[in-house]
Design a protein around this motif. Structure first.
Motif, PDB file in Angstrom:
ATOM      1  N   TRP A 102       9.466  78.196  62.721  1.00 27.85           N
ATOM      2  CA  TRP A 102       8.304  78.370  61.842  1.00 27.85           C
ATOM      3  C   TRP A 102       7.559  79.624  62.243  1.00 27.85           C
ATOM      4  CZ3 TRP A 102       6.957  75.873  57.540  1.00 27.85           C
ATOM      5  CH2 TRP A 102       5.698  76.139  57.004  1.00 27.85           C
ATOM      6  N   GLU A 103       7.053  80.352  61.273  1.00 28.55           N
ATOM      7  CA  GLU A 103       6.212  81.528  61.523  1.00 28.55           C
ATOM      8  C   GLU A 103       4.999  81.463  60.619  1.00 28.55           C
ATOM      9  OE1 GLU A 103       8.565  85.046  61.012  1.00 28.55           O
ATOM     10  OE2 GLU A 103       9.928  84.509  62.642  1.00 28.55           O
ATOM     11  N   GLY A 104       3.818  81.657  61.193  1.00 27.85           N
ATOM     12  CA  GLY A 104       2.594  81.732  60.408  1.00 27.85           C
ATOM     13  C   GLY A 104       1.837  80.422  60.340  1.00 27.85           C
ATOM     14  N   ASP A 105       0.754  80.472  59.556  1.00 25.87           N
ATOM     15  CA  ASP A 105      -0.077  79.284  59.413  1.00 25.87           C
ATOM     16  C   ASP A 105       0.584  78.294  58.453  1.00 25.87           C
ATOM     17  OD1 ASP A 105      -0.892  79.725  56.640  1.00 25.87           O
ATOM     18  OD2 ASP A 105      -2.185  81.314  57.381  1.00 25.87           O
ATOM     19  N   SER A 148       0.570  79.552  54.349  1.00 23.97           N
ATOM     20  CA  SER A 148       1.262  80.789  53.970  1.00 23.97           C
ATOM     21  C   SER A 148       2.490  81.066  54.829  1.00 23.97           C
ATOM     22  CB  SER A 148       0.312  81.985  54.033  1.00 23.97           C
ATOM     23  OG  SER A 148      -0.110  82.192  55.373  1.00 23.97           O
ATOM     24  N   GLY A 149       2.661  80.306  55.894  1.00 19.08           N
ATOM     25  CA  GLY A 149       3.818  80.492  56.755  1.00 19.08           C
ATOM     26  C   GLY A 149       5.076  79.940  56.117  1.00 19.08           C
TER      27      GLY A 149
END
Length: 145
Positions: A12-15, A18-19
């Motif tokens: 996972w990347e980001g919040d 919006s990730g």
């Protein structure tokens, strides 16, 4: 027999909203970097989500268990088709609130009552049903010609 371990990975990347992430099942390649994110889980964006994967695992496990039960009873199935629906309720935060299994079976020489008993046994005893036992699981099982 020794235990068997299966694995999948998540990145996972980001919040949260919006990730985005990727899911992989290295042994089978089934997922092969399938994308998942907030909008694939809570919206209509293309991709997968944890509930869909639980549904796939449950449908597969139950169907194999039912095949085994039918075969043990002397009635190997001609075919079994199962759909699993995992309902994600949003009240009080996301929670899996129900799982619905629906199966249609082509089995020669078996009456509906015996079929239903074997299907109920498979539902109760497949490993995924056991793992998900905190969630109500219903079964609609039908013999078709």
């Amino acid at each position: 027999m020794a235990s068997i371990t299966r694995k999948a990975t998540a990145h996972w990347e980001g919040d949260l909203k919006s990730g985005q992430g990727r899911l992989d099942t290295p042994q089978s390649g089934l997922m092969a970097g399938t994308r998942y994110g907030f909008n694939t889980r809570f919206g209509a964006e293309k991709g997968t989500n944890p509930e869909e994967l639980i549904a796939a695992a449950h449908a597969g496990c139950f169907t194999m268990a039912l095949s085994a039960k039918l075969t043990e009873a002397g009635h190997p199935p001609q075919s079994l088709d199962t759909q699993a629906e995992v309902e994600l309720g949003m009240e009080g935060g996301p929670t899996i609130v129900e799982i619905r299994l629906k199966t249609q079976a082509r089995v020669a020489g078996l009456d509906a009552a015996k079929f239903r008993a074997l299907a109920d046994d498979a539902k109760q005893n497949c490993p995924v049903s056991k793992a998900l036992s905190a969630v109500p699981i219903s079964l609609d099982a039908e013999l078709v010609e």
